[in-house]
Structure formats: C-alpha cells, structure tokens
Design an enzyme around this catalytic site. Structure first.
Site, short mmCIF file in Angstrom:
data_model
loop_
_atom_site.label_atom_id
_atom_site.label_comp_id
_atom_site.label_asym_id
_atom_site.label_seq_id
_atom_site.Cartn_x
_atom_site.Cartn_y
_atom_site.Cartn_z
N ASP A 163 35.37 -17.13 -97.02
CA ASP A 163 36.51 -17.11 -96.11
C ASP A 163 36.41 -18.12 -94.97
OD1 ASP A 163 38.91 -16.05 -95.04
OD2 ASP A 163 37.79 -14.67 -93.76
N GLU A 414 26.76 -10.84 -97.53
CA GLU A 414 27.59 -10.07 -98.45
C GLU A 414 27.41 -10.42 -99.92
OE1 GLU A 414 31.68 -10.04 -97.11
OE2 GLU A 414 31.16 -8.60 -95.56
N TYR A 470 34.63 -2.75 -92.38
CA TYR A 470 36.01 -2.99 -91.92
C TYR A 470 36.86 -1.73 -92.07
CZ TYR A 470 34.92 -7.92 -91.36
OH TYR A 470 34.38 -9.11 -90.93
N GLU A 507 29.23 -7.30 -88.82
CA GLU A 507 30.66 -7.65 -88.82
C GLU A 507 31.47 -6.38 -88.72
OE1 GLU A 507 32.27 -10.15 -91.94
OE2 GLU A 507 30.52 -11.47 -91.86
C1 GCB Z 1 33.62 -10.73 -94.36
C2 GCB Z 1 32.95 -12.04 -94.47
C3 GCB Z 1 33.52 -13.07 -93.52
C4 GCB Z 1 35.03 -12.96 -93.47
C5 GCB Z 1 35.40 -11.59 -92.98
C6 GCB Z 1 36.92 -11.36 -92.93
O1 GCB Z 1 33.15 -9.72 -94.78
O2 GCB Z 1 31.56 -11.95 -94.32
O3 GCB Z 1 33.11 -14.35 -93.94
O4 GCB Z 1 35.61 -13.95 -92.70
O5 GCB Z 1 34.85 -10.63 -93.83
O6 GCB Z 1 37.51 -11.60 -91.90
O7 GCB Z 1 37.47 -10.97 -93.94
#
Ligand code: GCB
Length: 601
Positions: A163, A414, A470, A507
């Site tokens: 990403d 990841e 998330y 994250e």
């Molecule tokens: C993740 C990734 C990261 C992305 C992020 C997202 O899990 O490690 O590279 O930018 O999510 O914002 O989706």
C-alpha cells in the site's frame, strides 16, 4: 557498512545535483559506451516520479538511465576511489566512462563500487541504469506481468502487492569516496553495561583491509578521551557512564586509526550510545526500566521528493513527533536513510528497524474478511523471496548494528503467517538475524490482522507481539462499540497465550480526509479519527502487557491508484504537508501525559 565520513584521511565528494535522465521505452536499448541522448534532467537524491510532468513516465515500469559528468581531482588518484550510493531503487547497474563497475539489487540499502580501473584524473562520465521492476522474488513483493504492444515489444507491468506508491530512482546521496588503500572497513560496537555500577565493557571489533596496527580512542560528548586501546579486537572499560536514554541521547565516539609508526594511515569515527534492552515478564525494558512505545509507523514520503531523502522533512517530522509526546517510530516498510538513523541516535528517538519484506501475502487487497476464509493458499511454497530476504537482513543489520536508536529488528511487515509453510520460511530468517547482531536486539515480525492467536503460525519465533489491527476500520467499520469488544477479546487471548511476551500495536488507524467533519461519527471525518483513537486507548490501558502504541500513519502518503485511495492513504495524523488533523491535538494530550517509563506498573 561504514557511513561515508570526511576525515583527515578520507574525502567525500558529493555527486548529488542535476543529472541527465532518460526513460527506456519498451523495445529500446542504450549502450552506455556512448553518452545518453536526452534533454531530460532529474534532481538527485529524489524519486524521479514526481519531478516529471509526463504521466507516462511517472507510471512507467521498467528501466531508466541517469547520467552525469564528474571530475576526479588529480590529488586523489593515488587513493582508493569508489562510488557510494545511499540507495538506488530497486536495482542498479553502474558504468564509468562506459565501463561496467558494478551492480546492486535491493532498493533501500547502500552499496559501494571501486572504480580506480575505470577513471582518470579530470573529466569522467557516470551512468546508472535503474530498474523499478518487482516480482515474487524481490523485496518488496510486486505482481509482475507482461503484455505486447502494437510493435510486438514486451511491456512490463508491476502491480504493487503493498500500500505505497512504487517510487524509484537515486533516492539517497551519491558520493565519490577517496580512501586509503589500507583502511578501516567496518567497526562493530558491542557494549556490555552494568546498570548497578554504571560501568561498561565495550567490545570494539575493527575490520581492516589488510593486517594493520589499530588504535582505538573513545571520546565522550565533550570530546574528552575516556579510554584507549591498541589492536583490532578490544574491550574498553568505562566507569561513570552516561546512558543513551529515549529523548535524552548521549553519544560517545569511537575513533579508530590505522597507524604506520607515528603516521595515521586511516582514521574513522563511529558514534555509539550505551543502553540496555531486555524483555522480561511481558515488559520491554530500556536501561532496566519498563518502556512504553508512543509513536508511529511512517513512510519516507514527501511532495516532489517522493521517497527520496529529504533531510528538512526528517528534521520537521522528528520535531512534530517530539511535540506530540511520541518517543518512537518504525521504519515501515524498509530501512530508512542513514541520515535519518543518525538523526534518531542524536535526538533519542527509539526505532523499530524494518527490512523491505512487505507484500508477502497471496493477494494484497482491502477485503480482510475474505482473507480470513483463505486458509489453505500454497503461497509459502511458491514465493521465491528467501535469497532477497537474507540479503536484505544482512545489509540492514550490517548497516544499522551500531545505532543506539535501534531497539528491535522487524523481519517482515504483515506476512501471511496464517497460511501453512510460514514457520518454515521464517525460522531460518530469525536465526540469521540473531546471528548477525552482536547486541542481541529482540526480533519480531509485524503481525497481520488475519493472524489471530488461534491461526498465527509464527509467534513462537518472535520476542514480542507486534500487531497491526484495524478494528473499527477494515472490520466493524464505523461501529466502535463492536470494534472495542473484538479488540479487547483478542488482546486478552494473546496475553494468556504468551504471558511473558510484551504486546504492542505497530499499526491501527482510520483514513481521515482533513477538513471533513461529521456530527454522526462518520468514517473519514476528523471526529471519527479522534473517537477511533480514544476507543483504542481505553483498551490499551486495560491490558497489563501492552507496552506500546504506534499508530498508522504519521502523515498521509502516496499509494498506487485504486478505489480505496484518494490521492493516497489518508490515515495520517498529519496531512502529507504535515498540517495537524484534529487527532493530533487529542494525541498530544494523551501522549504528553504518558511517561516514557513505568506507565504500566
Ligand atoms: C497495513 C499495512 C500498511 C497499510 C495499512 C492501511 O496493514 O501494513 O502498509 O498502509 O495497512 O492503511 O491499509
């Protein structure tokens, strides 16, 4: 690998500036024996992508040529001359006066190429061919395909399996180095610290190019000599040491000299800090005290420079980071510039250092719930990144081993550790990383959301649990109550499963478009981002072994085109131009009231 330093025996001449540039169109070739035919120019260091007004060039996957003239001072031609690239992303072939002088693959680590046989005193021509191609054998991992154009030429396509935008070019400093032939090639600093007696035994291992008389002098921050020794392998003792502390750095210098009688043949000075790192009973100890990570996943990403080194942005970012009450970041998703690492040493910023092992999953997309069902994919038996991964680890640890700021090695971001075969892939890499680091820093991989406690295959390998989660964004979108329940349940399960491993989030985040507001807690609004972080914070504070929160992301950043991204990823606490969103104020209140040490009693 030593950072290029100007010393009494060494010269560093910058080759940064404006270079000639040419995209190699499909079906085209260039022989570097002849000068590059082009009127295009590019600034170095920087990505080429955002310096052009030509969309076709910005998006091109394939080969690019950089060229410039440079002058070798006659006074230096008796020395060993080399070219040193801070990085060339992702693969480079280097020619001097049309003669091939070397090649390097791997876009985020430095390399040095000897050039005495190819140069002359006076005018010379330096040509660099760069490839930005990625596939299933490279790090990062890209999805590579080919088609044919109307003329039958092969057209390459790279779809990032990750990403962030696939920026490329001469991203970091390019220097001409003149060093003595008999020289210091490497220095490894391994402190053994006794916190009770505030003393240290410091192993300094010096690698020279030939047998040599070596002298080592340790200096404190005032420049006072505090210890000396002779020989290439020494242990120097210091009493009344000054510790390197988070946000309160103290750096010693190891001056290493090669002597011929009284003559100094070579001289190099390596900064280092004294601090301990230990994992004990679910806590992460720095200098014997439980440390709490407050900070970010970042990117090397700025307007115009792209992924190219931007020292002013680095300085601003660390100032913003300190002002908001943070103390750390992760070099997501690749080793950052050596200049940034030196700055972190000096500013006392705690760093999780990551190899460019990102995209190690079958099919990068944003539909997390479907991946939960995909448990039998044979990904690990098909991927061919093992050799690149070993090389990237060797080059990152070789480069960064002496940095006091680095406290953890991240061996991947990841990876699909929920799929069969992951353990066999990672076990040798963890062994390798541990064998390369004389400071025995903890090693981890950054765990993806699908790798829940019941499905993850690799948590036994890691010294701590570094989770990307998330809840409330990719899952339970907009429903923070449901998100909180799921998140807390998962964290409690991890803690029960591994009671001695510290847990942190590396994250968590919510895309937020600066200026979008909502009375209804709508995703993408500044209000939602604040509430999202507030929900997370309440859970973190309930989990005993939770030792840190590094959110995603410090600033908005550029990605590939896609329906989930509007001019890039908007999970920044700051916009791409570093203006604060509402969450920055909220975070500043939280983090400035959390001490760096002993937050969780
Ligand atoms: C993740 C990734 C990261 C992305 C992020 C997202 O899990 O490690 O590279 O930018 O999510 O914002 O989706």
């Amino acid at each position: 690998m030593l950072y290029p330093l100007m010393t009494e025996t060494r010269s560093v001449l910058s080759l940064n500036g404006i270079w000639s540039f040419k995209m190699q169109a499909d079906g085209e070739h260039h022989d570097p024996v002849a000068p590059l035919q082009t009127t295009d120019v590019m600034a170095v260091p920087a990505s080429f992508n955002d310096q052009t007004a030509n969309p076709e060039l910005r998006q091109h996957s394939g080969y690019f040529w950089y060229e410039r003239d440079f002058t070798v001072p006659a006074a230096l031609t008796d020395q060993r001359l080399s070219l040193r690239f801070g990085s060339a992303t992702h693969e480079a072939w280097v020619f001097v006066n049309g003669i091939a002088v070397g090649h390097h693959k791997g876009g985020f680590t430095p390399f040095e190429l000897p050039i005495n046989d190819a140069v002359q005193a006076g005018a010379n021509r330096l040509t660099v061919k760069i490839s930005n191609l990625l596939d299933h054998s490279t790090l990062p991992v890209g999805n590579y395909t080919e088609t044919k154009d109307a003329n039958g030429n092969t057209v390459s396509h790279v779809d990032e399996n990750f990403d962030f935008f696939n920026y490329a070019g001469l991203h970091r400093n390019v220097n001409l180095l003149a060093t003595p032939w008999n020289r210091v090639e490497d220095i490894t600093v391994t402190p053994h610290i006794d916190l009770d007696t505030t003393s240290a035994d410091i192993d300094i291992a010096v690698k020279t190019t030939a047998a040599a008389t070596v002298k080592v002098t340790l200096l404190d921050e005032e420049g006072t000599i505090v210890a000396t020794a002779n020989g290439a392998d020494n242990t120097l003792h210091l009493d009344n040491i000054h510790l390197w502390q988070p946000l309160n750095a103290y750096l010693y210098q190891a001056r290493v000299e090669i002597l011929d009688g009284d003559t100094v043949v070579d001289s190099y000075t390596e900064p280092f800090g004294l601090r301990t790192i230990e994992i004990k009973s679910g806590k992460f100890l720095i200098n014997g005290e439980p440390f709490y990570f407050k900070g970010f996943g970042k990117h090397e990403d700025s307007y115009v420079n792209g992924r190219g080194m931007n020292e002013a942005v680095n300085v601003l970012d660390l100032n913003l980071l300190k002002k908001i009450g943070a103390n750390s970041f992760r070099t997501s998703h690749y080793p950052y510039s050596e200049e940034m690492m030196r700055l972190c040493d000096r500013e006392g910023i705690v760093v999780i250092d990551e190899v460019p092992a990102v995209g190690l999953m079958p099919d990068f997309n944003f539909d997390i719930s479907s991946a939960f069902k995909n448990t039998e994919n044979p990904f690990w038996s098909t991927v061919k990144t093992q050799a690149a991964h070993e090389q990237a680890l060797k080059e990152m640890i070789g480069r960064d081993k002496n940095h006091a700021s680095v406290v953890i090695w991240s061996i991947a971001n990841e990876p699909a550790t929920f799929l069969p075969g992951a353990h066999d892939y990672f076990e040798p890499l963890f062994k390798l990383a541990r064998s390369l680091d004389t400071q025995n820093r903890p090693c981890t991989y950054i765990n993806i959301m699908m790798s829940t406690p019941d499905r993850d295959n690799c948590s036994d390998l890691a010294d701590l649990l570094t989770l990307n989660r998330y809840y409330g964004w990719y899952l339970q979108t907009g429903d923070l109550k449901a998100a909180a329940a799921a998140e807390e349940a998962e964290l409690r399960t991890w803690q029960e499963k591994w009671p001695d491993k510290p847990i942190m989030f590396t994250e968590f985040g919510a895309d937020t478009v600066a200026g979008v507001h909502s009375s209804y807690n709508e995703p993408f609004s500044e209000e939602y981002q604040v509430n999202y972080y507030d929900m997370n914070a309440k859970i973190f504070d309930k989990i005993d072994n939770f030792v840190g929160e590094q959110l995603w992301n410090f600033a908005d950043f550029q990605t590939k085109f896609g329906i989930n991204r509007v001019q890039g990823n908007k999970k920044g606490i700051f916009t791409r131009s570093r203006e604060p969103k509402a969450a920055a104020i909220w975070l500043s209140h939280r983090w400035n009231s959390i001490p760096n040490f002993n937050y969780k009693k």
